[in-house]
Design a protein around this motif. Sequence first.
Motif, PDB file in Angstrom:
ATOM      1  N   LEU A  31       0.838  -1.193   0.000  1.00 46.68           N
ATOM      2  CA  LEU A  31       0.000   0.000   0.000  1.00 46.68           C
ATOM      3  C   LEU A  31       0.876   1.247   0.000  1.00 46.68           C
ATOM      4  O   LEU A  31       1.925   1.287   0.665  1.00 46.68           O
ATOM      5  N   LEU A  42      -5.107   6.203  -2.388  1.00 50.32           N
ATOM      6  CA  LEU A  42      -4.195   5.142  -1.992  1.00 50.32           C
ATOM      7  C   LEU A  42      -4.266   4.063  -3.062  1.00 50.32           C
ATOM      8  O   LEU A  42      -5.271   3.916  -3.758  1.00 50.32           O
ATOM      9  N   ALA A  44      -2.967  -0.152  -4.050  1.00 48.05           N
ATOM     10  CA  ALA A  44      -2.323  -1.421  -3.730  1.00 48.05           C
ATOM     11  C   ALA A  44      -1.651  -1.926  -4.995  1.00 48.05           C
ATOM     12  O   ALA A  44      -2.188  -1.784  -6.101  1.00 48.05           O
ATOM     13  N   ARG A  66      -2.324  -1.996   9.534  1.00 45.16           N
ATOM     14  CA  ARG A  66      -2.937  -3.213   9.009  1.00 45.16           C
ATOM     15  C   ARG A  66      -3.200  -4.179  10.153  1.00 45.16           C
ATOM     16  O   ARG A  66      -2.319  -4.434  10.976  1.00 45.16           O
ATOM     17  N   ALA A  75      -6.031   3.854   6.491  1.00 48.01           N
ATOM     18  CA  ALA A  75      -5.177   4.871   5.884  1.00 48.01           C
ATOM     19  C   ALA A  75      -5.333   6.166   6.663  1.00 48.01           C
ATOM     20  O   ALA A  75      -6.457   6.600   6.934  1.00 48.01           O
ATOM     21  N   PRO A  89      -8.110  -4.386   2.727  1.00 46.24           N
ATOM     22  CA  PRO A  89      -6.929  -4.306   1.871  1.00 46.24           C
ATOM     23  C   PRO A  89      -6.834  -5.423   0.836  1.00 46.24           C
ATOM     24  O   PRO A  89      -5.998  -5.353  -0.066  1.00 46.24           O
ATOM     25  N   GLY A  92     -10.085  -4.218  -1.618  1.00 45.74           N
ATOM     26  CA  GLY A  92      -9.947  -2.848  -2.075  1.00 45.74           C
ATOM     27  C   GLY A  92     -11.224  -2.049  -1.954  1.00 45.74           C
ATOM     28  O   GLY A  92     -11.518  -1.188  -2.789  1.00 45.74           O
ATOM     29  N   ALA A 364       0.373  -4.920   2.562  1.00 46.26           N
ATOM     30  CA  ALA A 364      -1.061  -5.062   2.731  1.00 46.26           C
ATOM     31  C   ALA A 364      -1.449  -6.498   3.060  1.00 46.26           C
ATOM     32  O   ALA A 364      -2.475  -6.748   3.668  1.00 46.26           O
TER      33      ALA A 364
END
Length: 365
Positions: A31, A42, A44, A66, A75, A89, A92, A364
């Motif tokens: 991330l 953000l 991934a 996380r 975040a 994560p 998404g 992540a």
Amino acid sequence: MLTRRSALLSLGATALLPLATQATPGERLYLNAFGEKGSFGLAAFDGDGRIRYQLPLPQRGHSFARRADGRMAVAFSRRPGSFALVFDPVAGTAIRTIAAAEDRDFCGHGTFSADGRLLFTTEVVGSTGEGVLGIYDAAEDFTRVGEFATHGLDPHEMRLMPDGSTLVVANGGILMRADMPRLKLNIADMDPSLVYLDARDGRLLAQIRPAAALRQLSLRHIAIDRHGRVAVAMQYEGPEDDPVPLVALHDAPAGAAGLEYLAMPEADRAGMRQYCGSAAMDAGGRHLAVSSPRGNRVLVWDLDSRIMVQSAEARDVCGIAAQARSGFLASNGLGRMFSLMAGSGIEELTARSRLQWDNHMVIAG
């Protein structure tokens, strides 16, 4: 100016950006916050730098927390931060937004408790600049249930120690207030410290300060090695030509009273321009990497020998995280990503992006 309320409404109204590619089950993802033409988000991505998904943010992001089960992450907005975004994560997808409490601002970092029930966040009291850890109950829709004092000003990165019951916090020692959000008010008499707190009740276990002559070393970022020692990356607020150390170790929390500063060649120390941007351990917990976007470089130490083993150059590099087996993945503000192997140089990945990667990269899952 985007107010706290309008930021949260903006986040809720913005649709999820489309997936770039589908992630493979069990694949390691990373991330990083980003900026793009005045908007923020953000992303991934995989170990080759290929973007898997993006989520919008109403303001500039900073770093992430996380949960250990890998099904939830947060975040954090850049200090003085008004929001934190809880998201899945893996899928998404956004879950909910946490608004900063009255007279509190997020400082960009946080961590979950060992059981994943609580989220701890570094925050400042806007009216006084005092540091606190906000406490949020993940099982109760991230309701804010309390706070612990950090016993200092300007708390930045924090980590949960391997014992699962101790929090370590880097107090930057700089006084800033909400009415003057980017103005540093106490450079001449800063009070940085590394603080260990009992995660159960906030009890102060230890507080370690640099020597008085180094009080302008702002403690910023933390990594923990395989022996449970805390590595600290710092930013010096004094003259740029002062030959001060920038990286230290502490045998926490009941070890030596002082910080152990890591040696580096003077050319590399000066090349950092008194600024460390991020710190990370490799997968084995032996090698420490510290980036400097101002100095356009990443330095790597073997913490078993305390020897710096690599200096690699990359323009505006800051985000850094462990690769799956060895070495590091790094990002910069020009949309580039790099693979960095201890002792083997730095290699730019073929995947490039128009996104301007921000300060921190985290794993992540």
